[in-house]
Design a protein around this motif. Structure first.
Motif, mmCIF file in Angstrom:
data_model
loop_
_atom_site.group_PDB
_atom_site.id
_atom_site.type_symbol
_atom_site.label_atom_id
_atom_site.label_comp_id
_atom_site.label_asym_id
_atom_site.label_seq_id
_atom_site.Cartn_x
_atom_site.Cartn_y
_atom_site.Cartn_z
ATOM 1 N N PHE A 153 9.992 -54.692 21.092
ATOM 2 C CA PHE A 153 9.635 -53.651 22.045
ATOM 3 C C PHE A 153 10.889 -53.021 22.654
ATOM 4 O O PHE A 153 11.852 -53.720 22.971
ATOM 5 C CB PHE A 153 8.787 -54.230 23.180
ATOM 6 C CG PHE A 153 7.378 -54.564 22.805
ATOM 7 C CD1 PHE A 153 7.018 -54.861 21.498
ATOM 8 C CD2 PHE A 153 6.390 -54.613 23.774
ATOM 9 C CE1 PHE A 153 5.716 -55.180 21.163
ATOM 10 C CE2 PHE A 153 5.074 -54.938 23.451
ATOM 11 C CZ PHE A 153 4.743 -55.220 22.144
ATOM 12 N N ILE A 154 10.844 -51.715 22.805
ATOM 13 C CA ILE A 154 11.836 -50.999 23.599
ATOM 14 C C ILE A 154 11.091 -50.349 24.764
ATOM 15 O O ILE A 154 9.860 -50.219 24.717
ATOM 16 C CB ILE A 154 12.594 -49.937 22.788
ATOM 17 C CG1 ILE A 154 11.614 -48.971 22.112
ATOM 18 C CG2 ILE A 154 13.510 -50.590 21.766
ATOM 19 C CD1 ILE A 154 12.287 -47.807 21.400
ATOM 20 N N GLY A 155 11.811 -49.954 25.797
ATOM 21 C CA GLY A 155 11.107 -49.339 26.912
ATOM 22 C C GLY A 155 12.022 -48.971 28.054
ATOM 23 O O GLY A 155 13.244 -49.089 27.975
ATOM 24 N N THR A 156 11.388 -48.508 29.088
ATOM 25 C CA THR A 156 12.105 -48.097 30.285
ATOM 26 C C THR A 156 11.210 -48.360 31.494
ATOM 27 O O THR A 156 9.980 -48.378 31.373
ATOM 28 C CB THR A 156 12.475 -46.603 30.215
ATOM 29 O OG1 THR A 156 13.185 -46.230 31.389
ATOM 30 C CG2 THR A 156 11.247 -45.726 30.084
ATOM 31 N N ARG A 157 11.829 -48.586 32.651
ATOM 32 C CA ARG A 157 11.065 -48.803 33.871
ATOM 33 C C ARG A 157 11.632 -47.911 34.977
ATOM 34 O O ARG A 157 12.660 -48.239 35.583
ATOM 35 C CB ARG A 157 11.103 -50.256 34.329
ATOM 36 C CG ARG A 157 10.236 -50.493 35.590
ATOM 37 C CD ARG A 157 10.328 -51.909 36.099
ATOM 38 N NE ARG A 157 9.804 -52.872 35.137
ATOM 39 C CZ ARG A 157 9.573 -54.165 35.424
ATOM 40 N NH1 ARG A 157 9.836 -54.628 36.650
ATOM 41 N NH2 ARG A 157 9.111 -54.982 34.505
ATOM 42 N N PRO A 158 10.979 -46.777 35.223
ATOM 43 C CA PRO A 158 11.437 -45.908 36.315
ATOM 44 C C PRO A 158 11.400 -46.644 37.649
ATOM 45 O O PRO A 158 10.604 -47.575 37.834
ATOM 46 C CB PRO A 158 10.428 -44.750 36.287
ATOM 47 C CG PRO A 158 9.840 -44.779 34.911
ATOM 48 C CD PRO A 158 9.834 -46.215 34.502
ATOM 49 N N GLN A 159 12.253 -46.235 38.524
ATOM 50 C CA GLN A 159 12.333 -46.883 39.831
ATOM 51 C C GLN A 159 10.982 -46.854 40.540
ATOM 52 O O GLN A 159 10.305 -45.832 40.594
ATOM 53 C CB GLN A 159 13.391 -46.181 40.701
ATOM 54 C CG GLN A 159 13.674 -46.889 42.013
ATOM 55 C CD GLN A 159 14.831 -46.248 42.757
ATOM 56 O OE1 GLN A 159 15.392 -45.249 42.305
ATOM 57 N NE2 GLN A 159 15.184 -46.807 43.897
ATOM 58 N N GLY A 160 10.594 -48.003 41.082
ATOM 59 C CA GLY A 160 9.343 -48.100 41.820
ATOM 60 C C GLY A 160 8.149 -48.518 40.995
ATOM 61 O O GLY A 160 7.083 -48.800 41.546
ATOM 62 N N ARG A 161 8.279 -48.571 39.637
ATOM 63 C CA ARG A 161 7.148 -48.987 38.789
ATOM 64 C C ARG A 161 7.113 -50.499 38.668
ATOM 65 O O ARG A 161 8.140 -51.162 38.553
ATOM 66 C CB ARG A 161 7.252 -48.360 37.399
ATOM 67 C CG ARG A 161 6.867 -46.884 37.367
ATOM 68 C CD ARG A 161 6.664 -46.435 35.933
ATOM 69 N NE ARG A 161 5.612 -47.180 35.262
ATOM 70 C CZ ARG A 161 4.307 -46.907 35.353
ATOM 71 N NH1 ARG A 161 3.892 -45.896 36.112
ATOM 72 N NH2 ARG A 161 3.418 -47.620 34.709
ATOM 73 N N PRO A 162 5.907 -51.104 38.640
ATOM 74 C CA PRO A 162 5.800 -52.563 38.554
ATOM 75 C C PRO A 162 5.989 -53.115 37.150
ATOM 76 O O PRO A 162 6.128 -54.318 36.964
ATOM 77 C CB PRO A 162 4.375 -52.834 39.048
ATOM 78 C CG PRO A 162 3.616 -51.594 38.673
ATOM 79 C CD PRO A 162 4.590 -50.460 38.838
ATOM 80 N N ARG A 163 5.950 -52.251 36.113
ATOM 81 C CA ARG A 163 6.075 -52.725 34.737
ATOM 82 C C ARG A 163 6.836 -51.711 33.896
ATOM 83 O O ARG A 163 7.060 -50.572 34.307
ATOM 84 C CB ARG A 163 4.691 -52.949 34.122
ATOM 85 C CG ARG A 163 3.891 -51.658 33.982
ATOM 86 C CD ARG A 163 2.701 -51.807 33.050
ATOM 87 N NE ARG A 163 1.981 -50.546 32.861
ATOM 88 C CZ ARG A 163 2.319 -49.620 31.978
ATOM 89 N NH1 ARG A 163 3.374 -49.788 31.200
ATOM 90 N NH2 ARG A 163 1.615 -48.502 31.867
ATOM 91 N N ASP A 164 7.216 -52.166 32.693
ATOM 92 C CA ASP A 164 7.923 -51.293 31.755
ATOM 93 C C ASP A 164 6.952 -50.376 31.028
ATOM 94 O O ASP A 164 5.818 -50.758 30.728
ATOM 95 C CB ASP A 164 8.658 -52.118 30.695
ATOM 96 C CG ASP A 164 9.751 -52.991 31.270
ATOM 97 O OD1 ASP A 164 10.242 -52.666 32.369
ATOM 98 O OD2 ASP A 164 10.112 -53.993 30.622
ATOM 99 N N PHE A 165 7.401 -49.154 30.708
ATOM 100 C CA PHE A 165 6.799 -48.390 29.629
ATOM 101 C C PHE A 165 7.363 -48.981 28.340
ATOM 102 O O PHE A 165 8.572 -49.184 28.232
ATOM 103 C CB PHE A 165 7.184 -46.913 29.722
ATOM 104 C CG PHE A 165 6.548 -46.176 30.866
ATOM 105 C CD1 PHE A 165 5.186 -45.947 30.912
ATOM 106 C CD2 PHE A 165 7.333 -45.676 31.899
ATOM 107 C CE1 PHE A 165 4.600 -45.242 31.961
ATOM 108 C CE2 PHE A 165 6.770 -44.964 32.951
ATOM 109 C CZ PHE A 165 5.399 -44.749 32.982
#
Length: 357
Positions: A147-159
């Motif tokens: 898996f690859i992904g990103t987690r914008p500030q304030g989100r509880p989980r990764d995309f």
């Protein structure tokens, strides 16, 4: 086949195009469908290919089948949007089918990160970025995803998206992956392949093919670049396509992707020749007899949990808690049986027992 208390399921070798009614009643593509030899081929894109069937059923044995005019060839091209599918089973016909992943079809894994299980139920599994998870684990095949992904500030989980697949079978390891891409160009191939640790090169061009030394693994391009069909003989198949995250998708979903990465990822649709009743994994569990999905049906985003039990330490590791790969597999000689709602009958072609959900 019932083996050591396990029921072998025989879903289609390639599920795309099978309707929900067929699948619900154990339908799929008969193994005899691919029993043919080509009789007529031509470089002319409009000349229809012809095959002679040698399947052991009276309706189609030795019959000549011609591809439809709408899809005269068995591979996609700029002249046809679908490929000719030759079916020498009792249907005894040719039809046009897409060979790229159908993200709404059975055994599909697409987007951020959406599955359609072997039971036809859609669900999301998020996992975590930069980690690996077991998709399918059975006695003869094990499939992991990176898996690859990103987690914008304030989100509880990764995309999250799937960047690579690692497939283990017998003593072999095969992988297909998307390259990291800063700027997407539809004319440039962004796929990578390995077989037993060695890089595999597939020529550019629709219909180009790579075969393993024993011809039990075949990778065929189904477009000029970025889309292939993988076959592991007697075990599974997969239609795989590499796609990027567009700027519009990034804006709408607020992924906040970095400037130097379009997060190229895989959309995949799997097909399996046989799976045991104890198969597991994020996707594999949905093929168990009498499996009942734990996700909430009817909500906009039904979530499948269980990250801890599906996590593996690397792309080719089998150390997930649900591992079934390489477990003892003992066959019983039975002619007919019924186990729960799974009906088993003798097959005329293999001499074994065929069981369907």
């Amino acid at each position: 086949m019932i083996v050591g208390g396990a029921v072998l399921l025989l879903p289609t070798a390639f599920l795309q195009g099978v309707n929900a009614n067929d699948r619900a009643h154990g339908g799929g593509i008969d193994p005899q469908s691919t029993q043919y030899v080509m009789k007529r081929t031509s470089p002319n894109p409009y000349v229809r290919e012809v095959a002679r069937c040698f399947a052991h059923n009276p309706r189609c044995h030795l019959k000549l089948l011609k591809c439809p005019a709408q899809c005269p060839k068995r591979v996609n091209s700029k002249f046809q949007s679908a490929a000719c599918f030759i079916d020498c089973s009792r249907k005894c016909q040719t039809t046009c089918k897409r060979r790229k992943p159908n993200c709404n079809g059975y055994s599909a894994m697409c987007y951020e990160l959406r599955f359609v299980g072997g039971d036809g139920v859609m669900f999301y599994f998020h996992g975590k970025a930069n980690e690996d998870f077991c998709l399918v684990s059975d006695y003869n095949v094990h499939i992991n995803a990176h898996f690859i992904g990103t987690r914008p500030q304030g989100r509880p989980r990764d995309f999250t998206w799937v960047q690579a697949l690692g497939i283990l079978f017998d003593r072999y390891k095969f992988s297909v992956a998307a390259k990291k891409v800063a700027n997407w160009d539809n004319s440039v191939d962004q796929m990578m392949f390995t077989f037993n640790g060695e890089e595999v090169t597939i020529p550019i061009g629709n219909g180009a093919m790579w075969r393993s030394p024993l011809d039990d693994v075949r990778v065929e391009r189904v477009s000029e670049v970025n889309a292939v069909h993988v076959t592991i003989e007697g075990i599974m198949s997969a239609s795989v396509e590499v796609v990027p995250i567009s700027k519009e998708e990034d804006r709408v979903h607020n992924y906040t992707l970095p400037e130097d990465d379009v997060f190229a990822h895989l959309n995949v649709q799997f097909g399996f020749v046989r799976l045991s009743a104890t198969v597991d994994g994020v996707l594999g569990q949905t093929y168990k007899p009498n499996y009942e999905s734990p996700v909430k049906i009817g909500v906009p985003m039904p979530i499948m949990g269980g990250e801890a039990k599906f996590k593996v330490s690397s792309l080719f590791a089998t150390d997930c808690l649900v591992n079934r790969f390489s477990q003892p597999f003992l066959a019983l000689s039975l002619s007919s049986s019924t186990m729960g709602s799974t009906k088993c009958t003798t097959t005329s072609t293999s001499g074994g027992i065929l069981c369907r959900r």
